[in-house]
Design a protein around this motif. Structure first.
Motif, PDB file in Angstrom:
ATOM      1  N   GLU A   1       7.600 -11.322  -4.729  1.00  0.00           N
ATOM      2  CA  GLU A   1       6.823 -10.660  -5.432  1.00  0.00           C
ATOM      3  C   GLU A   1       6.637  -9.089  -4.979  1.00  0.00           C
ATOM      4  N   GLU A   2       6.492  -8.198  -5.971  1.00  0.00           N
ATOM      5  CA  GLU A   2       6.143  -6.835  -5.499  1.00  0.00           C
ATOM      6  C   GLU A   2       5.380  -6.266  -6.705  1.00  0.00           C
TER       7      GLU A   2
ATOM      8  N   HIS B   1       1.390   0.815   1.591  1.00  0.00           N
ATOM      9  CA  HIS B   1       2.319  -0.124   1.278  1.00  0.00           C
ATOM     10  C   HIS B   1       2.319  -1.024   2.351  1.00  0.00           C
TER      11      HIS B   1
ATOM     12  N   ALA C   1       0.459 -11.655  -2.766  1.00  0.00           N
ATOM     13  CA  ALA C   1       1.917 -11.683  -3.334  1.00  0.00           C
ATOM     14  C   ALA C   1       2.520 -12.802  -2.598  1.00  0.00           C
TER      15      ALA C   1
ATOM     16  N   GLU D   1      13.840 -14.315  -4.847  1.00  0.00           N
ATOM     17  CA  GLU D   1      13.068 -13.017  -4.209  1.00  0.00           C
ATOM     18  C   GLU D   1      11.643 -12.856  -4.487  1.00  0.00           C
TER      19      GLU D   1
ATOM     20  N   CYS E   1       2.178  -3.658  -2.798  1.00  0.00           N
ATOM     21  CA  CYS E   1       2.617  -5.078  -2.090  1.00  0.00           C
ATOM     22  C   CYS E   1       3.841  -5.506  -2.383  1.00  0.00           C
ATOM     23  N   ARG E   2       4.622  -5.970  -1.345  1.00  0.00           N
ATOM     24  CA  ARG E   2       5.928  -6.859  -1.514  1.00  0.00           C
ATOM     25  C   ARG E   2       5.907  -7.953  -0.457  1.00  0.00           C
ATOM     26  N   SER E   3       6.078  -9.117  -1.193  1.00  0.00           N
ATOM     27  CA  SER E   3       6.359 -10.259  -0.116  1.00  0.00           C
ATOM     28  C   SER E   3       7.729 -10.284   0.061  1.00  0.00           C
TER      29      SER E   3
ATOM     30  N   PHE F   1       4.497  -4.593   3.238  1.00  0.00           N
ATOM     31  CA  PHE F   1       5.774  -5.405   3.162  1.00  0.00           C
ATOM     32  C   PHE F   1       5.641  -6.617   3.969  1.00  0.00           C
TER      33      PHE F   1
END
Length: 330
Positions: free
Chosen positions: A151-152, A67, A121, A149, A14-16, A69
């Motif tokens: 979170e990931e 993934h 995230a 930035e 996960c990437r916010s 995003f």
């Protein structure tokens, strides 16, 4: 739905979103050639959100979506205009889903209600525009904050089946047969071990249009807490049941020993499981006469138990009554 479509464990990255930068814009209009700062704030980065959905029962939809995003926030603009927030990503999961950090194993949250949401995230905050930095000594700041930035990281989603009654027993103890008799569930049934490879849920109708949910958990073997057989893969489903219904077949060589082996596996996996209400049934009892039943009862001693046969229906209604009594008194 086919058995192969049941997925109760996924690991996803996960990437916010990053927050948008603040603007450094200076007001420049006709007749105002040297206006002050009017840069707006950047938008927030998108969140990765997990939401409970009572209509779902598997994590299959996440198996091929490794993934996730979220969108980035946009930059602030002139005239103190805010940047747009990044798009959130919502992951829908069945009730009973637990989220953990894949690297540390830390428990994050658990989804138990329809519509319940948690952040998996968090998106980064947007940066402040230069208007926030104006002061008596610096009336034309030409700088602004960058956005934070996002979170990931890798996260684990585990599904623990929600049910009132969990069936516990060795392979071929008759759990699937019982579930098929007392509910409309149609689990795969055969006389060889590990026929059941996924938990099966069935709604059991009771008196006065009442009902409770029963879960057929894949068979446990000695050493399951160490991962033997289907082991740890399905022991976690038992954690979510209100009561445990142990099943030992009538043709077992030692009914009491088999019961305590099952109990020992649960205790070694999670001692709190022993705090749950439990009841023992001797399945496949249609060929037992009264004398054999008395002998088995003497062998079991003070362990609460009863005799049933899913094939002939013997003791099934009495078992429903006992389960209902336990569920409503616990």
């Amino acid at each position: 739905m086919a058995e192969s479509n049941f997925v109760d464990y996924v690991k996803i990255f996960c990437r916010s979103g990053n927050g948008g930068p603040g603007s450094r814009h200076m007001r420049r209009e006709k007749y105002i050639p040297k206006g002050g700062p009017d840069g707006g704030d950047g938008g927030r980065g998108g969140h990765v959100i997990v939401r409970g959905n009572a209509q779902m029962w598997t994590l299959l939809h996440l198996r091929y979506q490794r993934h996730v995003f979220a969108g980035h926030g946009e930059s602030g603009g002139k005239q103190c205009s805010f940047g747009a927030d990044g798009d959130d990503v919502i992951i829908e999961v069945p009730l009973g889903t637990v989220a953990k950090d894949a690297e540390t194993g830390e428990f994050l949250f658990e989804i138990t209600k329809d519509g319940e949401t948690h952040l998996l995230a968090k998106g980064g905050r947007g940066g402040l525009g230069n208007t926030h930095f104006k002061s008596a000594t610096n009336q034309t700041p030409r700088f602004a904050q960058p956005g934070e930035e996002g979170e990931e990281g890798w996260k684990i989603l585990e599904l623990k089946v929600l049910a009132d009654v969990g069936l516990v027993g060795f392979p071929s103890a008759g759990k699937s047969t019982l579930l098929s008799v007392v509910s409309a569930a149609k689990p795969k049934i055969a006389d060889y071990p590990f026929t059941t490879l996924v938990p099966n849920l069935g709604i059991v109708s009771y008196r006065d249009q009442q009902s409770f949910v029963m879960a057929d958990i894949p068979g446990i073997i000695e050493g399951a807490h160490e991962g033997k057989g289907l082991g740890l893969r399905f022991l976690r489903h038992i954690e979510r049941n209100s009561m445990l219904l142990f099943m030992v077949p009538a043709d077992s060589k030692d009914h009491r020993k088999e019961y305590f082996i099952l109990l020992n596996e649960l205790e070694k996996y999670n001692p709190e499981l022993l705090d749950k209400e439990r009841f023992l049934v001797i399945s496949k009892s249609d060929f037992l006469d009264d004398e054999l039943k008395k002998e088995i009862s003497r062998e079991l001693g003070d362990i609460p138990h009863d005799f049933i046969s899913s094939v002939t229906g013997m003791g099934i209604q009495q078992l429903k009554d006992k389960i209902w009594q336990i569920l409503n008194n616990s």
